[in-house]
Design a protein around this motif. Structure first.
Motif, short mmCIF file in Angstrom:
data_model
loop_
_atom_site.label_atom_id
_atom_site.label_comp_id
_atom_site.label_asym_id
_atom_site.label_seq_id
_atom_site.Cartn_x
_atom_site.Cartn_y
_atom_site.Cartn_z
N LYS A 18 1.01 -1.27 -0.36
CA LYS A 18 0.00 -0.14 0.05
C LYS A 18 0.83 0.71 0.17
O LYS A 18 0.17 1.75 -0.66
CB LYS A 18 -0.99 0.14 1.53
CG LYS A 18 -1.87 -1.18 1.11
CD LYS A 18 -3.08 -1.26 2.61
CE LYS A 18 -4.47 -2.28 2.13
NZ LYS A 18 -5.33 -2.07 2.96
N GLU A 19 2.24 1.08 0.86
CA GLU A 19 2.53 2.79 0.66
C GLU A 19 4.25 2.89 -0.33
O GLU A 19 4.58 1.67 0.07
CB GLU A 19 3.29 2.57 1.69
CG GLU A 19 2.22 3.10 3.22
CD GLU A 19 1.10 4.57 2.98
OE1 GLU A 19 1.39 4.42 2.56
OE2 GLU A 19 0.11 3.99 3.68
N ASN A 23 6.80 9.58 -2.79
CA ASN A 23 6.17 10.54 -3.24
C ASN A 23 5.19 9.54 -5.17
O ASN A 23 5.07 10.19 -6.05
CB ASN A 23 6.54 11.91 -3.73
CG ASN A 23 4.98 13.16 -4.66
OD1 ASN A 23 3.74 12.59 -3.64
ND2 ASN A 23 4.94 13.34 -5.14
N ILE A 24 5.08 8.43 -4.70
CA ILE A 24 4.93 7.34 -6.00
C ILE A 24 4.05 6.57 -5.82
O ILE A 24 3.73 5.78 -4.38
CB ILE A 24 6.36 6.33 -6.68
CG1 ILE A 24 7.53 7.11 -6.32
CG2 ILE A 24 5.95 5.61 -7.38
CD1 ILE A 24 8.80 6.04 -6.20
N GLN A 25 3.35 6.84 -6.54
CA GLN A 25 1.74 6.25 -7.18
C GLN A 25 1.54 4.81 -7.37
O GLN A 25 2.41 5.07 -8.41
CB GLN A 25 0.74 7.33 -7.08
CG GLN A 25 0.63 8.93 -6.03
CD GLN A 25 1.78 9.65 -5.73
OE1 GLN A 25 1.94 9.98 -7.23
NE2 GLN A 25 1.72 9.72 -4.85
N TRP A 26 0.71 4.29 -7.06
CA TRP A 26 -0.03 3.16 -8.08
C TRP A 26 -0.51 3.63 -8.99
O TRP A 26 -1.24 4.19 -8.64
CB TRP A 26 -0.67 2.15 -7.51
CG TRP A 26 0.74 1.12 -6.81
CD1 TRP A 26 0.82 1.56 -4.96
CD2 TRP A 26 1.62 -0.55 -6.76
NE1 TRP A 26 1.16 0.14 -4.14
CE2 TRP A 26 1.83 -0.80 -5.59
CE3 TRP A 26 2.06 0.11 -7.92
CZ2 TRP A 26 2.78 -1.96 -5.45
CZ3 TRP A 26 2.56 -1.62 -8.35
CH2 TRP A 26 3.31 -2.31 -7.09
N ARG A 63 0.11 5.00 -18.60
CA ARG A 63 -0.28 6.36 -18.10
C ARG A 63 -1.24 5.49 -19.42
O ARG A 63 -2.74 5.74 -19.41
CB ARG A 63 -0.77 7.46 -17.47
CG ARG A 63 0.15 8.06 -16.13
CD ARG A 63 0.91 8.80 -16.68
NE ARG A 63 2.23 9.31 -17.60
CZ ARG A 63 1.76 10.41 -18.13
NH1 ARG A 63 0.85 11.48 -17.45
NH2 ARG A 63 2.72 10.94 -18.74
N PHE A 127 2.98 2.36 -12.15
CA PHE A 127 3.83 4.55 -11.19
C PHE A 127 3.22 5.51 -11.44
O PHE A 127 3.71 5.49 -12.98
CB PHE A 127 5.13 3.73 -11.27
CG PHE A 127 5.63 1.49 -10.74
CD1 PHE A 127 4.60 1.64 -8.65
CD2 PHE A 127 5.88 1.30 -10.90
CE1 PHE A 127 4.53 0.23 -8.76
CE2 PHE A 127 6.42 -0.65 -10.48
CZ PHE A 127 5.72 -0.74 -9.00
N GLN A 129 4.83 9.55 -10.47
CA GLN A 129 5.57 10.35 -9.84
C GLN A 129 5.64 11.80 -10.84
O GLN A 129 5.94 11.55 -11.79
CB GLN A 129 6.77 9.86 -10.02
CG GLN A 129 7.30 10.34 -9.16
CD GLN A 129 9.31 9.60 -8.66
OE1 GLN A 129 9.93 10.02 -9.36
NE2 GLN A 129 10.07 9.29 -7.27
#
Length: 227
Positions: A18-19, A23-26, A63, A127, A129
């Protein structure tokens, strides 16, 4: 179970850490029911059997392709125009998808291609960022965080009935090096075959595009002959 059943469970049961650091998001489109519906229909159309297939492994979704559709190296335009599948996504494309579907067309079309191959990724999720795509290997702290998830994901894919004699690796530099190291530890495949990344070809080698399509066809044919 069929490939379609196994793969649908695989994508609908993904449980990544989850973490993430820095500052990277799934990029996790399978959390959307509309995406899972498209994934199910794609799998039912092309993978409703238990035949052995050769695996191609890319890096991770971006994306504008699988990060929207849930189908690897497939943007919304290819879903509609090539695969003849309705979808709720805004019409768009990406360079990697355009190249892969040139290869698929040259191979004989989606039916013959998907009958013999499955395109996955070393990391099944992408990912972002600072609003931009990120590769799993671009951040060392990220890679340490997600490596158990990557190992679990690849091991599960292999269990679905892939030809373990050969895996085609899309991304002949960092992706190939990292997967080779992992494969040395887990022995999923007897041989890894690197392929240049489609985005590299489309951005920097477009004048030689037919030659790169032929290179892919050569490697696909060799994999098919080995099965």
């Amino acid at each position: 179970m069929t490939w379609a059943e196994n793969l649908y469970r695989y994508y609908s049961e993904l449980e990544p850490p989850k973490e993430l650091p820095n500052n990277i998001q799934w990029l996790f489109p399978q959390q959307d029911k509309a995406v899972l519906d498209v994934v199910r229909r794609f799998l039912d159309k092309y993978y409703n059997d238990s035949e052995r297939r050769t695996l191609l492994l890319g890096i991770n979704p971006g994306r504008f392709g699988a990060g929207i559709t849930g189908v690897n190296f497939t943007a919304s335009r290819q879903l509609e125009e090539v695969l003849q599948m309705d979808h709720p996504f805004k019409k768009g494309t990406e360079l990697s998808a355009e190249f892969i579907y040139r290869v698929i067309e040259a191979y004989g079309g989606p039916g013959p291609f998907y009958q013999n191959f499955f395109i996955g990724s070393v990391c099944p999720l992408g990912f972002v960022q600072n609003g931009k795509n990120l590769n799993y290997y671009d951040d060392k702290e990220l890679l340490r965080t997600i490596e158990p998830f990557l190992v679990q994901s690849i091991s599960r894919l292999v269990s679905f009935g892939v030809d373990q004699r050969r895996c085609l690796v899309i991304g002949g530099a960092e992706n190939f090096r990292y997967l080779s190291a992992l494969n040395g530890r887990y022995r999923w495949f007897e041989h890894l075959e690197p392929l240049p990344h489609p985005r590299f070809v489309m951005q920097y080698k477009r004048k030689s595009l037919p030659a790169y399509v032929d290179l892919y066809l050569e490697k696909l044919s060799a994999a098919g002959d080995a099965s």
